[in-house]
Write a protein that holds these residues in place. Structure first.
Motif, PDB file in Angstrom:
ATOM      1  N   GLN A 146       0.844  -1.213   0.000  1.00  0.00           N
ATOM      2  CA  GLN A 146       0.000   0.000   0.000  1.00  0.00           C
ATOM      3  C   GLN A 146       0.874   1.256   0.000  1.00  0.00           C
ATOM      4  OE1 GLN A 146      -2.966  -0.511  -0.626  1.00  0.00           O
ATOM      5  NE2 GLN A 146      -4.344   1.034   0.175  1.00  0.00           N
ATOM      6  N   GLN A 147       1.853   1.254  -0.925  1.00  0.00           N
ATOM      7  CA  GLN A 147       2.778   2.377  -1.009  1.00  0.00           C
ATOM      8  C   GLN A 147       2.646   3.107  -2.344  1.00  0.00           C
ATOM      9  OE1 GLN A 147       6.887   1.632   0.827  1.00  0.00           O
ATOM     10  NE2 GLN A 147       6.289  -0.418   0.157  1.00  0.00           N
ATOM     11  N   PHE A 148       3.034   4.371  -2.318  1.00  0.00           N
ATOM     12  CA  PHE A 148       3.249   5.158  -3.529  1.00  0.00           C
ATOM     13  C   PHE A 148       4.696   5.648  -3.521  1.00  0.00           C
ATOM     14  CE2 PHE A 148      -1.382   5.952  -2.824  1.00  0.00           C
ATOM     15  CZ  PHE A 148      -1.845   5.332  -3.978  1.00  0.00           C
ATOM     16  N   LEU A 149       5.330   5.633  -4.685  1.00  0.00           N
ATOM     17  CA  LEU A 149       6.669   6.173  -4.874  1.00  0.00           C
ATOM     18  C   LEU A 149       6.607   7.295  -5.891  1.00  0.00           C
ATOM     19  CD1 LEU A 149       9.237   4.814  -3.470  1.00  0.00           C
ATOM     20  CD2 LEU A 149       7.265   3.293  -3.653  1.00  0.00           C
ATOM     21  N   PHE A 150       7.401   8.337  -5.685  1.00  0.00           N
ATOM     22  CA  PHE A 150       7.473   9.414  -6.669  1.00  0.00           C
ATOM     23  C   PHE A 150       8.797  10.145  -6.540  1.00  0.00           C
ATOM     24  CE2 PHE A 150       5.006  10.708  -2.966  1.00  0.00           C
ATOM     25  CZ  PHE A 150       5.585  11.910  -2.560  1.00  0.00           C
ATOM     26  N   SER A 151       9.128  10.927  -7.587  1.00  0.00           N
ATOM     27  CA  SER A 151      10.398  11.656  -7.630  1.00  0.00           C
ATOM     28  C   SER A 151      10.136  13.152  -7.739  1.00  0.00           C
ATOM     29  CB  SER A 151      11.242  11.191  -8.827  1.00  0.00           C
ATOM     30  OG  SER A 151      11.569   9.826  -8.718  1.00  0.00           O
ATOM     31  N   LEU A 152      11.098  13.925  -7.286  1.00  0.00           N
ATOM     32  CA  LEU A 152      11.020  15.386  -7.343  1.00  0.00           C
ATOM     33  C   LEU A 152      12.051  15.889  -8.349  1.00  0.00           C
ATOM     34  CD1 LEU A 152       9.381  14.774  -4.794  1.00  0.00           C
ATOM     35  CD2 LEU A 152      10.479  16.739  -3.686  1.00  0.00           C
ATOM     36  N   PHE A 153      11.554  16.443  -9.455  1.00  0.00           N
ATOM     37  CA  PHE A 153      12.419  16.844 -10.554  1.00  0.00           C
ATOM     38  C   PHE A 153      13.417  17.916 -10.141  1.00  0.00           C
ATOM     39  CE2 PHE A 153      13.337  19.671 -14.141  1.00  0.00           C
ATOM     40  CZ  PHE A 153      13.795  18.784 -15.094  1.00  0.00           C
ATOM     41  N   ASP A 154      12.956  18.934  -9.443  1.00  0.00           N
ATOM     42  CA  ASP A 154      13.786  20.114  -9.200  1.00  0.00           C
ATOM     43  C   ASP A 154      14.794  19.925  -8.075  1.00  0.00           C
ATOM     44  OD1 ASP A 154      12.356  22.102 -11.043  1.00  0.00           O
ATOM     45  OD2 ASP A 154      10.709  21.367  -9.801  1.00  0.00           O
ATOM     46  N   THR A 155      14.512  19.038  -7.136  1.00  0.00           N
ATOM     47  CA  THR A 155      15.377  18.915  -5.959  1.00  0.00           C
ATOM     48  C   THR A 155      16.095  17.572  -5.872  1.00  0.00           C
ATOM     49  OG1 THR A 155      13.419  18.272  -4.673  1.00  0.00           O
ATOM     50  CG2 THR A 155      14.081  20.591  -4.592  1.00  0.00           C
ATOM     51  N   GLY A 156      15.932  16.701  -6.862  1.00  0.00           N
ATOM     52  CA  GLY A 156      16.687  15.453  -6.916  1.00  0.00           C
ATOM     53  C   GLY A 156      16.399  14.527  -5.748  1.00  0.00           C
ATOM     54  N   GLU A 157      15.108  14.189  -5.576  1.00  0.00           N
ATOM     55  CA  GLU A 157      14.718  13.325  -4.460  1.00  0.00           C
ATOM     56  C   GLU A 157      13.789  12.212  -4.928  1.00  0.00           C
ATOM     57  OE1 GLU A 157      13.364  15.553  -0.871  1.00  0.00           O
ATOM     58  OE2 GLU A 157      13.725  17.327  -2.116  1.00  0.00           O
ATOM     59  N   ILE A 158      13.742  11.130  -4.146  1.00  0.00           N
ATOM     60  CA  ILE A 158      12.720  10.085  -4.254  1.00  0.00           C
ATOM     61  C   ILE A 158      12.006  10.028  -2.912  1.00  0.00           C
ATOM     62  CG2 ILE A 158      12.298   7.602  -4.413  1.00  0.00           C
ATOM     63  CD1 ILE A 158      14.645   7.421  -6.373  1.00  0.00           C
ATOM     64  N   TRP A 159      10.670  10.006  -2.958  1.00  0.00           N
ATOM     65  CA  TRP A 159       9.878   9.887  -1.739  1.00  0.00           C
ATOM     66  C   TRP A 159       9.110   8.569  -1.758  1.00  0.00           C
ATOM     67  CZ3 TRP A 159       7.216  14.886   0.409  1.00  0.00           C
ATOM     68  CH2 TRP A 159       8.178  15.900   0.559  1.00  0.00           C
ATOM     69  N   GLN A 160       9.054   7.944  -0.594  1.00  0.00           N
ATOM     70  CA  GLN A 160       8.310   6.710  -0.385  1.00  0.00           C
ATOM     71  C   GLN A 160       7.181   7.023   0.598  1.00  0.00           C
ATOM     72  OE1 GLN A 160      10.708   3.678   1.460  1.00  0.00           O
ATOM     73  NE2 GLN A 160       9.355   2.015   0.851  1.00  0.00           N
ATOM     74  N   ALA A 161       5.932   6.821   0.171  1.00  0.00           N
ATOM     75  CA  ALA A 161       4.771   7.137   1.000  1.00  0.00           C
ATOM     76  C   ALA A 161       4.018   5.851   1.324  1.00  0.00           C
ATOM     77  CB  ALA A 161       3.849   8.118   0.286  1.00  0.00           C
ATOM     78  N   ASP A 162       4.028   5.474   2.577  1.00  0.00           N
ATOM     79  CA  ASP A 162       3.377   4.251   3.051  1.00  0.00           C
ATOM     80  C   ASP A 162       1.966   4.606   3.514  1.00  0.00           C
ATOM     81  OD1 ASP A 162       2.446   2.045   4.437  1.00  0.00           O
ATOM     82  OD2 ASP A 162       4.360   1.613   5.398  1.00  0.00           O
ATOM     83  N   PHE A 163       0.947   4.097   2.799  1.00  0.00           N
ATOM     84  CA  PHE A 163      -0.448   4.372   3.129  1.00  0.00           C
ATOM     85  C   PHE A 163      -1.136   3.136   3.711  1.00  0.00           C
ATOM     86  CE2 PHE A 163       0.090   8.280   0.898  1.00  0.00           C
ATOM     87  CZ  PHE A 163      -0.946   9.109   1.325  1.00  0.00           C
ATOM     88  N   SER A 164      -0.361   2.254   4.357  1.00  0.00           N
ATOM     89  CA  SER A 164      -0.993   1.102   4.993  1.00  0.00           C
ATOM     90  C   SER A 164      -1.936   1.541   6.110  1.00  0.00           C
ATOM     91  CB  SER A 164       0.068   0.134   5.518  1.00  0.00           C
ATOM     92  OG  SER A 164       0.976   0.791   6.383  1.00  0.00           O
ATOM     93  N   GLN A 165      -1.678   2.716   6.692  1.00  0.00           N
ATOM     94  CA  GLN A 165      -2.629   3.385   7.596  1.00  0.00           C
ATOM     95  C   GLN A 165      -3.048   4.673   6.894  1.00  0.00           C
ATOM     96  OE1 GLN A 165      -3.717   2.028  10.439  1.00  0.00           O
ATOM     97  NE2 GLN A 165      -2.371   0.260  10.134  1.00  0.00           N
ATOM     98  N   PRO A 166      -4.155   4.642   6.152  1.00  0.00           N
ATOM     99  CA  PRO A 166      -4.489   5.773   5.269  1.00  0.00           C
ATOM    100  C   PRO A 166      -4.605   7.116   5.979  1.00  0.00           C
ATOM    101  CG  PRO A 166      -5.882   3.882   4.798  1.00  0.00           C
ATOM    102  CD  PRO A 166      -5.144   3.549   6.054  1.00  0.00           C
ATOM    103  N   THR A 167      -5.026   7.109   7.233  1.00  0.00           N
ATOM    104  CA  THR A 167      -5.177   8.371   7.943  1.00  0.00           C
ATOM    105  C   THR A 167      -3.870   8.886   8.535  1.00  0.00           C
ATOM    106  OG1 THR A 167      -5.771   7.186   9.973  1.00  0.00           O
ATOM    107  CG2 THR A 167      -7.579   7.854   8.514  1.00  0.00           C
ATOM    108  N   ALA A 168      -2.831   8.064   8.499  1.00  0.00           N
ATOM    109  CA  ALA A 168      -1.531   8.477   9.055  1.00  0.00           C
ATOM    110  C   ALA A 168      -0.413   7.957   8.162  1.00  0.00           C
ATOM    111  CB  ALA A 168      -1.381   7.967  10.491  1.00  0.00           C
TER     112      ALA A 168
END
Length: 397
Positions: free
Chosen positions: A167-189
């Motif tokens: 239950q994760q989403f992954l995405f990248s930030l073009f301007d700042t050179g980052e990868i973010w990992q967002a864990d939504f296994s607890q959707p409210t947190a």
């Protein structure tokens, strides 16, 4: 007896008339062979089916589709279209209608649906960040702003949004050179993990078919950034570093896409930025094994489902061509010319055919992947993306 028969017949006829006088019932059909085609200049989409290669309906009113993608609910009934104007539109594929539509941002660049099908994540250029919505109602559940730019003028632009197991989403930030990992296994947190300094200008990303590796292409330098989701504590590592060394740098007319990055066994095929080459990487050691010279700058490099062939389309001025690569010999075995503006390809689920969008001819083309012959053409208004509902059951699309 004749009177009884006549009465019975009259009763049947009357009941038939009564049925026909009510609302017309739609014929039953399943969703497994349906698809959605983006008509970029008219803000419309077509619903198509690939069992008989036909168009079923056109739906209008989807706003700016100049760069649009789509994902599907797990039952394949609903498509979610991400428009360039920030529109998020839910379409009923069986009733040929818009169910919900929200303008959730100012400039969207795609999105993903969660592993359980309950969440829709949208990546935005404006405002920079990711917003997450309930898949049934399109109510916003989370707003994740991206890293602010140093001058405070805006947030970094988000690219490469994919779903991942857990239950994760992954995405990248073009301007700042980052990868973010967002864990939504607890959707409210939701839990966020940031990986910084991954390389300059990640422009797109993909998830390997097994859901293990998230790989971002870098526009600002030759190479790719790889995150192992089984071992995220190891951080982001670089692969194919300096792959363009010694090659003439060419102007980039259209950014290549990694969404269709092809994998055949241990070999991976990907477009080289600003080069007339398809790179071949060995997935065992993540090193370049070969480079295949092609007719132009590749945009999509897509494998037939059995991985026996890779089909490549190109940026302007070579966007009238398609080349087919044999994944065993690593040779181009066929060059075809469907017409100007070949923007996208989509294989049928078992790979016997491939659909092409030919924008400047206002048509869709269906090709046989064994004979490499044209099977059928269908009219479409400036078509671009083609998305079959079988995507609903694939990770990372």
């Amino acid at each position: 007896m004749k009177a009884l028969i006549s009465l019975a017949l009259a009763s049947v006829l009357l009941s038939g008339c009564a049925l026909q006088s009510g609302p017309v019932e739609r014929p039953l059909r399943a969703t497994g062979d349906l698809g959605l085609v983006i008509e970029r200049a008219t803000g419309s989409v077509q619903i198509v089916e690939h069992s008989n290669n036909s168009s079923l309906a056109r739906i209008e009113g989807l706003g700016d589709l100049s760069h649009a993608t789509a994902v599907f609910s797990r039952d394949q009934r609903y498509a979610y279209v991400f428009g360039r104007d920030g529109g998020l539109t839910q379409i009923d594929m069986l009733q040929d209608r818009i169910v919900n539509r929200v303008i959730q941002g100012g400039n969207s660049i795609g999105g993903a649906i969660s592993q359980d099908g309950r969440l829709i994540a949208v990546g935005n250029y404006e405002p920079g960040g990711v917003r997450v919505f309930d898949a049934q109602t399109l109510d916003m559940l989370a707003d994740i702003p991206a890293t602010p730019m140093p001058d405070g003028s805006r947030n970094a632009r988000v690219v490469g949004v994919v779903d991942a197991p857990g239950q994760q989403f992954l995405f990248s930030l073009f301007d700042t050179g980052e990868i973010w990992q967002a864990d939504f296994s607890q959707p409210t947190a939701p839990q966020l993990t940031r990986f910084e300094n991954i390389g300059r200008q990640p422009y797109d990303a993909l998830l390997t078919p097994d859901g293990r590796y998230y790989i971002a292409g870098l526009f600002g330098e030759d190479g790719l950034a790889k995150l192992d989701l089984w071992n995220p504590q190891q951080g982001v590592t670089r692969v194919l570093d300096g792959y363009g060394r010694g090659q003439e740098a060419l102007p980039v007319y259209k950014m290549p896409h990694l969404e269709g990055w092809a994998q055949a066994g241990q070999l991976m095929f990907l477009p080289a930025i600003g080069q007339h080459r398809v790179l071949v990487m060995n997935a065992e050691n993540w090193e370049q094994q070969a480079a295949i010279k092609v007719a132009g700058q590749p945009v999509f490099v897509m494998a037939r489902p059995d991985a026996r062939q890779v089909w490549v389309n190109f940026a302007f001025p070579d966007n009238q061509l398609i080349q087919v690569i044999d994944t065993q010999s690593l040779q181009v075995i066929k060059t075809i010319e469907p017409g100007p503006g070949v923007l996208h390809m989509e294989f049928t689920p078992r790979g016997e055919q491939v659909w092409l969008s030919v924008r400047d001819r206002n048509e869709l083309q269906v090709w046989d992947t064994e004979t490499l012959e044209l099977v059928k053409t269908l009219p479409a208004q400036t078509p671009s993306g083609i998305f079959f509902s079988s995507r609903a059951h694939r990770i990372g699309l």
